[in-house]
Design a protein around this motif. Structure first.
Motif, mmCIF file in Angstrom:
data_model
loop_
_atom_site.group_PDB
_atom_site.id
_atom_site.type_symbol
_atom_site.label_atom_id
_atom_site.label_comp_id
_atom_site.label_asym_id
_atom_site.label_seq_id
_atom_site.Cartn_x
_atom_site.Cartn_y
_atom_site.Cartn_z
ATOM 1 N N LEU A 160 -18.743 37.935 87.105
ATOM 2 C CA LEU A 160 -18.882 37.627 85.679
ATOM 3 C C LEU A 160 -18.428 38.855 84.890
ATOM 4 C CD1 LEU A 160 -22.527 36.163 85.782
ATOM 5 C CD2 LEU A 160 -20.386 34.952 86.158
ATOM 6 N N GLY A 161 -17.513 38.676 83.964
ATOM 7 C CA GLY A 161 -17.038 39.785 83.125
ATOM 8 C C GLY A 161 -16.422 40.901 83.942
ATOM 9 N N PRO A 162 -15.300 40.641 84.628
ATOM 10 C CA PRO A 162 -14.739 41.619 85.580
ATOM 11 C C PRO A 162 -13.955 42.775 84.963
ATOM 12 C CG PRO A 162 -13.964 39.356 86.010
ATOM 13 C CD PRO A 162 -14.567 39.367 84.653
ATOM 14 N N ALA A 180 -22.403 40.797 88.649
ATOM 15 C CA ALA A 180 -22.231 40.929 87.197
ATOM 16 C C ALA A 180 -22.598 42.352 86.821
ATOM 17 C CB ALA A 180 -23.131 39.937 86.469
ATOM 18 N N ASN A 181 -21.589 43.185 86.589
ATOM 19 C CA ASN A 181 -21.862 44.559 86.169
ATOM 20 C C ASN A 181 -21.540 44.705 84.688
ATOM 21 O OD1 ASN A 181 -22.508 47.396 86.788
ATOM 22 N ND2 ASN A 181 -20.406 47.739 86.113
ATOM 23 N N GLU A 182 -22.497 45.152 83.923
ATOM 24 C CA GLU A 182 -22.331 45.304 82.465
ATOM 25 C C GLU A 182 -21.758 44.035 81.831
ATOM 26 O OE1 GLU A 182 -21.492 48.775 80.383
ATOM 27 O OE2 GLU A 182 -21.747 50.120 82.085
ATOM 28 N N VAL A 199 -15.155 34.844 86.013
ATOM 29 C CA VAL A 199 -15.573 34.265 84.727
ATOM 30 C C VAL A 199 -15.226 35.293 83.658
ATOM 31 C CG1 VAL A 199 -17.501 33.365 83.377
ATOM 32 C CG2 VAL A 199 -17.423 32.988 85.860
ATOM 33 N N GLU A 200 -14.225 34.990 82.868
ATOM 34 C CA GLU A 200 -13.695 35.974 81.910
ATOM 35 C C GLU A 200 -13.109 35.230 80.726
ATOM 36 O OE1 GLU A 200 -13.282 39.692 81.774
ATOM 37 O OE2 GLU A 200 -13.078 38.705 79.840
ATOM 38 N N THR A 201 -13.482 35.662 79.515
ATOM 39 C CA THR A 201 -12.960 34.986 78.329
ATOM 40 C C THR A 201 -11.762 35.714 77.708
ATOM 41 O OG1 THR A 201 -14.819 36.038 77.223
ATOM 42 C CG2 THR A 201 -14.986 33.670 77.587
ATOM 43 N N THR A 239 -17.073 53.648 79.250
ATOM 44 C CA THR A 239 -16.626 53.538 80.629
ATOM 45 C C THR A 239 -17.744 52.921 81.464
ATOM 46 O OG1 THR A 239 -15.455 54.662 82.391
ATOM 47 C CG2 THR A 239 -17.290 55.858 81.410
ATOM 48 N N THR A 240 -17.407 52.430 82.643
ATOM 49 C CA THR A 240 -18.395 51.720 83.458
ATOM 50 C C THR A 240 -18.369 52.261 84.886
ATOM 51 O OG1 THR A 240 -16.767 50.052 84.012
ATOM 52 C CG2 THR A 240 -18.162 49.581 82.111
ATOM 53 N N ALA A 241 -19.400 51.950 85.654
ATOM 54 C CA ALA A 241 -19.540 52.500 87.008
ATOM 55 C C ALA A 241 -18.295 52.300 87.885
ATOM 56 C CB ALA A 241 -20.788 51.919 87.675
HETATM 57 N N1 SAH Z 1 -17.728 44.461 84.756
HETATM 58 C C1 SAH Z 1 -16.711 45.294 84.134
HETATM 59 C C2 SAH Z 1 -16.567 45.071 82.633
HETATM 60 C C3 SAH Z 1 -17.792 45.107 81.759
HETATM 61 S S1 SAH Z 1 -17.399 44.827 80.041
HETATM 62 C C4 SAH Z 1 -16.967 46.744 84.465
HETATM 63 O O1 SAH Z 1 -18.038 47.040 84.969
HETATM 64 O O2 SAH Z 1 -16.102 47.575 84.220
HETATM 65 C C5 SAH Z 1 -17.815 43.134 79.789
HETATM 66 C C6 SAH Z 1 -16.865 42.134 80.421
HETATM 67 O O3 SAH Z 1 -17.384 40.828 80.142
HETATM 68 C C7 SAH Z 1 -15.444 42.123 79.913
HETATM 69 O O4 SAH Z 1 -14.583 41.781 80.971
HETATM 70 C C8 SAH Z 1 -15.476 41.012 78.840
HETATM 71 O O5 SAH Z 1 -14.225 40.509 78.505
HETATM 72 C C9 SAH Z 1 -16.360 40.017 79.538
HETATM 73 N N2 SAH Z 1 -17.079 39.074 78.657
HETATM 74 C C10 SAH Z 1 -17.757 39.356 77.536
HETATM 75 N N3 SAH Z 1 -18.354 38.252 77.042
HETATM 76 C C11 SAH Z 1 -18.053 37.259 77.892
HETATM 77 C C12 SAH Z 1 -18.403 35.857 77.958
HETATM 78 N N4 SAH Z 1 -19.156 35.308 77.027
HETATM 79 N N5 SAH Z 1 -17.940 35.137 78.994
HETATM 80 C C13 SAH Z 1 -17.173 35.701 79.955
HETATM 81 N N6 SAH Z 1 -16.817 37.010 79.950
HETATM 82 C C14 SAH Z 1 -17.240 37.776 78.936
#
Ligand code: SAH
Length: 346
Positions: free
Chosen positions: A81-83, A147-149, A111-113, A46-48
Motif C-alpha cells: 500500500l502506498g509504495p 504498508a510503510n508510511e 495500491v497507489e493513486t 524521506t522514509t526508511a
Molecule cells: N511507502 C513509501 C511511500 C510512503 S508516502 C516509502 O516508505 O517510501 C505515501 C505513499 O502512499 C505514496 O506512494 C502515495 O502516493 C501513496 N498514497 C497516498 N494516499 C493514497 C491513497 N489514498 N491510496 C493509495 N495510495 C496512496
C-alpha cells in the motif's frame, strides 16, 4: 488549489480537516501526491526504505516467515500500500529472490493513486505488476501486505470535546487567506476530552484487509509513526522541504500527515476478522530481525565515507532518538495457533 478551496468554502461553509487533507493530498490533478516525487534531499521528507536497503531486506524476510506461517499459499498476492518510489518492494523482491518457492508464488499488486509514483514504481521494478486505486479491486487470493508510511497520509478528522460540548476543526476563509477554525457539531460518542484525530478512511481499509485475510488467508505488516494507545492531542503536521510549515499555508504544496493511532487500527483489523499480533517499536522489530548482523556484513564491503554513511543510515532506523521509538510495527494475520517471529502470538 487555494482558489478551489476558497470557492468551496464560500459555497458550502468551513471545510472539515479530513476533507481538506483528502483534497490537498489526493485531488486527481492538483493533489500533493499526484504530480510529484516528494522523497529525498530535494523533496519534502524521506522514509526508511530510502534511507537503507536493510529495511526492505528485513521486511522481505519477515514476509517469507509470515507466508510460511500461513501455510505457504501458492499463488499469493504480495501487496504494498502506498509504495512511493518502489524501493521497499524492490528490496523485498531482491532479498527473497533466492527463496524459490516464495518467489515462484509471488504476484505483485501495488495500491497507489499517484500517476507519477506509479511510473517510478514501473521503472524501478521492471516486472509484471498490477496496480490498484484501492484495496477493493485486489483479486480474491491469499495475501501478504506491507504498508510503510501509508496510513499517516490518509485523511483524519479533528474532533474536540470540551466541557461536554463537541466541536470540529475546520479550514475557513479570512480575507484572502485560509485559516483554521472550529465549529460546534452534534455530540459524537466515545470521544476523549481534548482533541481527537479520527481516520475513518484508515479504519475502513484496515477492516477490509482484515476481512480478506480472514476469508482468504494471509498476513501483513503496518509500519508508521504513531502511538500504540489512542490518546487526545494534535499530531497533524505539514512538511515542506524537510521543515514544518503551517497546515493551511501551502495547500497541496506541503505533505500533510497525522500520527497513526495503532490502537484504532488494530481494532479495525480485528473487526474485519484478522488476528492482531502485539505491536513493537521499529527499533525492536529491526533489531530482532537481525539488523546489526546484516549492517556489519554489508559494511565490510565498503570503505571510507561510503561505509560511514551506510552505517549512519542503518543506525537511524533503530536509534531511540531517530526512528527507533517513534515508528511502530503492527502485524496482523489469519487466526493461527503459532506466532510469527518476532511477534508473540495474539
Ligand atoms: N511507502 C513509501 C511511500 C510512503 S508516502 C516509502 O516508505 O517510501 C505515501 C505513499 O502512499 C505514496 O506512494 C502515495 O502516493 C501513496 N498514497 C497516498 N494516499 C493514497 C491513497 N489514498 N491510496 C493509495 N495510495 C496512496
Amino acid at each position: 488549489m487555494k482558489k478551489l478551496i476558497v470557492s468551496m468554502i464560500k459555497a458550502s461553509g468551513p471545510m472539515p480537516i479530513d476533507h481538506y487533507m483528502a483534497l490537498c493530498l489526493g485531488h486527481p490533478t492538483l493533489g500533493y501526491y499526484m504530480n510529484r516525487d516528494p522523497f529525498g534531499a530535494a523533496g519534502d521528507f524521506t522514509t526508511a526504505p530510502e534511507i537503507s536497503q536493510i529495511f526492505g531486506e528485513l521486511v522481505g524476510i519477515w514476509c517469507v516467515a509470515a507466508w510460511q506461517a500461513v501455510g505457504s499459499p501458492s499463488p499469493f498476492l504480495l501487496v504494498e500500500l502506498g509504495p512511493g518510489r518502489g524501493t521497499l518492494m524492490a528490496d523485498i523482491l531482491r532479498a527473497t529472490a533466492k527463496m524459490k518457492e516464495f518467489s515462484e508464488a509471488v504476484q505483485v499488486h501495488l495500491v497507489e493513486t499517484s500517476p507519477v509514483l506509479r511510473q517510478a514504481q514501473r521503472d524501478k521494478l521492471d516486472r509484471q505488476i498490477t496496480w490498484h486505486d484501492s484495496v477493493e479491486t485486489l483479486p480474491q487470493e491469499p495475501l501478504i501486505f506491507v504498508a510503510n508510511e501509508f496510513f499517516d497520509a490518509l485523511p483524519a478528522q479533528q474532533l474536540i470535546r470540551h466541557n461536554g460540548a463537541t466541536y470540529e476543526r475546520c479550514v475557513d476563509v479570512e480575507g484572502d487567506d485560509l485559516v483554521l477554525a472550529i465549529r460546534p457539531i452534534p455530540q459524537v460518542p466515545g470521544l476523549l476530552e481534548g482533541l481527537n484525530e479520527i481516520s475513518t478512511v484508515s479504519s475502513a481499509i484496515a477492516t477490509s484487509l482484515g476481512a480478506r485475510i480472514d476469508a482468504l488467508g494471509g498476513a501483513g505488516l503496518v509500519i508508521d509513526y504513531g502511538h500504540l494507545q489512542t490518546a487526545a492531542g494534535e499530531t497533524l503536521q505539514a512538511l515542506k522541504a524537510h521543515k514544518t510549515v503551517g497546515v493551511v499555508e501551502h495547500p497541496s504544496e506541503s505533505d500533510l500527515t497525522v500520527h497513526v493511532d495503532f490502537e484504532a487500527l488494530a481494532k479495525a483489523f480485528a473487526a474485519g476478522g484478522a488476528a492482531v499480533l502485539s505491536p513493537k517499536t521499529q527499533g525492536a522489530f529491526l533489531n530482532e530481525m537481525g539488523l546489526e548482523a546484516r549492517a556489519a556484513k554489508l559494511a565490510a564491503k565498503l570503505v571510507g565515507q561510503t561505509r560511514k554513511d551506510f552505517l549512519t543510515g542503518a543506525a537511524r532506523l533503530v536509534d531511540d532518538k531517530e526512528m527507533g521509538q517513534l515508528f511502530k510495527v503492527l502485524a496482523v494475520a489469519q487466526r493461527l495457533r503459532q506466532p510469527i517471529y518476532p511477534f508473540e502470538a495474539p
